[in-house]
Design a protein around this motif. Structure first.
Motif, PDB file in Angstrom:
ATOM      1  N   UNK A  36       9.105  -9.896   7.988  1.00 30.29           N
ATOM      2  CA  UNK A  36       8.298  -9.666   9.191  1.00 30.29           C
ATOM      3  C   UNK A  36       8.797  -8.443   9.961  1.00 30.29           C
ATOM      4  N   UNK A  37      10.114  -8.290  10.057  1.00 30.78           N
ATOM      5  CA  UNK A  37      10.678  -7.128  10.770  1.00 30.78           C
ATOM      6  C   UNK A  37      10.279  -5.840  10.071  1.00 30.78           C
ATOM      7  N   UNK A  38      10.417  -5.807   8.740  1.00 32.91           N
ATOM      8  CA  UNK A  38      10.016  -4.621   7.986  1.00 32.91           C
ATOM      9  C   UNK A  38       8.531  -4.331   8.168  1.00 32.91           C
ATOM     10  N   UNK A  39       7.719  -5.377   8.117  1.00 31.75           N
ATOM     11  CA  UNK A  39       6.280  -5.204   8.257  1.00 31.75           C
ATOM     12  C   UNK A  39       5.929  -4.621   9.620  1.00 31.75           C
ATOM     13  N   UNK A  40       6.531  -5.138  10.663  1.00 27.31           N
ATOM     14  CA  UNK A  40       6.247  -4.645  12.017  1.00 27.31           C
ATOM     15  C   UNK A  40       6.668  -3.185  12.164  1.00 27.31           C
TER      16      UNK A  40
ATOM     17  N   UNK B 151       4.934   1.009   1.892  1.00 26.92           N
ATOM     18  CA  UNK B 151       5.966   0.102   2.418  1.00 26.92           C
ATOM     19  C   UNK B 151       5.316  -1.090   3.136  1.00 26.92           C
ATOM     20  N   UNK B 152       4.213  -0.846   3.874  1.00 27.01           N
ATOM     21  CA  UNK B 152       3.501  -1.938   4.547  1.00 27.01           C
ATOM     22  C   UNK B 152       3.014  -2.955   3.521  1.00 27.01           C
ATOM     23  N   UNK B 153       2.409  -2.459   2.449  1.00 32.16           N
ATOM     24  CA  UNK B 153       1.907  -3.348   1.399  1.00 32.16           C
ATOM     25  C   UNK B 153       3.055  -4.125   0.770  1.00 32.16           C
ATOM     26  N   UNK B 154       4.160  -3.446   0.485  1.00 35.64           N
ATOM     27  CA  UNK B 154       5.321  -4.118  -0.111  1.00 35.64           C
ATOM     28  C   UNK B 154       5.893  -5.176   0.833  1.00 35.64           C
ATOM     29  N   UNK B 155       5.940  -4.866   2.121  1.00 30.51           N
ATOM     30  CA  UNK B 155       6.457  -5.832   3.105  1.00 30.51           C
ATOM     31  C   UNK B 155       5.551  -7.053   3.199  1.00 30.51           C
TER      32      UNK B 155
ATOM     33  N   UNK C   8      -7.507  -3.105   8.323  1.00 31.67           N
ATOM     34  CA  UNK C   8      -7.746  -4.166   9.305  1.00 31.67           C
ATOM     35  C   UNK C   8      -8.012  -5.482   8.572  1.00 31.67           C
ATOM     36  N   UNK C   9      -8.822  -5.414   7.517  1.00 29.70           N
ATOM     37  CA  UNK C   9      -9.083  -6.596   6.703  1.00 29.70           C
ATOM     38  C   UNK C   9      -7.796  -7.128   6.081  1.00 29.70           C
ATOM     39  N   UNK C  10      -6.916  -6.225   5.641  1.00 37.35           N
ATOM     40  CA  UNK C  10      -5.645  -6.642   5.042  1.00 37.35           C
ATOM     41  C   UNK C  10      -4.777  -7.389   6.051  1.00 37.35           C
ATOM     42  N   UNK C  11      -4.706  -6.895   7.278  1.00 38.80           N
ATOM     43  CA  UNK C  11      -3.907  -7.579   8.289  1.00 38.80           C
ATOM     44  C   UNK C  11      -4.478  -8.963   8.608  1.00 38.80           C
ATOM     45  N   UNK C  12      -5.808  -9.064   8.646  1.00 41.33           N
ATOM     46  CA  UNK C  12      -6.444 -10.360   8.895  1.00 41.33           C
ATOM     47  C   UNK C  12      -6.181 -11.312   7.732  1.00 41.33           C
TER      48      UNK C  12
ATOM     49  N   UNK D 256       5.704 -13.786  -0.427  1.00 39.63           N
ATOM     50  CA  UNK D 256       6.491 -14.413  -1.502  1.00 39.63           C
ATOM     51  C   UNK D 256       7.591 -15.299  -0.928  1.00 39.63           C
ATOM     52  N   UNK D 257       8.263 -14.828   0.109  1.00 40.32           N
ATOM     53  CA  UNK D 257       9.326 -15.632   0.725  1.00 40.32           C
ATOM     54  C   UNK D 257       8.753 -16.881   1.393  1.00 40.32           C
ATOM     55  N   UNK D 258       7.609 -16.732   2.052  1.00 43.16           N
ATOM     56  CA  UNK D 258       6.978 -17.886   2.690  1.00 43.16           C
ATOM     57  C   UNK D 258       6.575 -18.909   1.632  1.00 43.16           C
ATOM     58  N   UNK D 259       6.034 -18.413   0.534  1.00 46.17           N
ATOM     59  CA  UNK D 259       5.591 -19.294  -0.553  1.00 46.17           C
ATOM     60  C   UNK D 259       6.762 -20.084  -1.143  1.00 46.17           C
ATOM     61  N   UNK D 260       7.946 -19.465  -1.186  1.00 45.41           N
ATOM     62  CA  UNK D 260       9.144 -20.123  -1.725  1.00 45.41           C
ATOM     63  C   UNK D 260       9.910 -20.890  -0.648  1.00 45.41           C
ATOM     64  N   UNK D 261       9.339 -20.970   0.547  1.00 46.95           N
ATOM     65  CA  UNK D 261       9.970 -21.644   1.688  1.00 46.95           C
ATOM     66  C   UNK D 261      11.360 -21.097   1.998  1.00 46.95           C
TER      67      UNK D 261
END
Length: 122
Positions: free
Chosen positions: A99-103, A77-81, A11-15, A87-92
């Motif tokens: 996000x799809x993989x994470x969900x 897989x959740x952690x990797x996603x 839960x902390x990780x998702x937050x 990383x992608x957000x950081x590189x714009x």
């Protein structure tokens, strides 16, 4: 007791993931990086407590051992996603795939953890 640690840690990780994304979107790269480092420490708690929960299935002849192992793999897989998306957000770059993989991975993990395996809601 480990179940409580595990649930608290994810839960902390998702937050923390949501906070890191919001900070980056607001232009606070330093704050986002700090939150991401804390998130990475939280991954260690998740891996420790999850590994301990999976180890309980190796003690006997459990018919759910395969599902417990699958939940562990999907949890990784959740952690990797999360990491890939950040990383992608950081590189714009577009992070839609992350996000799809994470969900998908979070939904599968919830189904296995709360519906199929003992100690869940059902």
């Amino acid at each position: 007791m480990n179940t409580h640690l595990h649930i608290t840690a994810w839960v902390l990780a998702l937050i923390l993931f949501a906070v890191a994304v919001m900070l980056h979107k607001q232009g606070n790269a330093k704050g986002s990086k700090i939150v991401q480092m804390i998130l990475r420490l939280d991954y260690l708690l998740i891996l420790y407590s999850g590994g301990d929960l999976i180890a309980n299935y190796f003690g006997g002849d459990s018919p759910l051992m395969g599902e417990a192992i699958a939940k562990g793999i999907i949890g990784i897989w959740v952690i990797a996603a999360m990491e890939m998306t950040l990383a992608k957000i950081k590189k714009d770059k577009p992070a839609k795939g992350g996000y799809i993989q994470l969900i998908i991975a979070v939904i599968l993990t919830f189904i296995l953890g709360f519906v199929r395996l003992p100690g869940g809601l059902m």
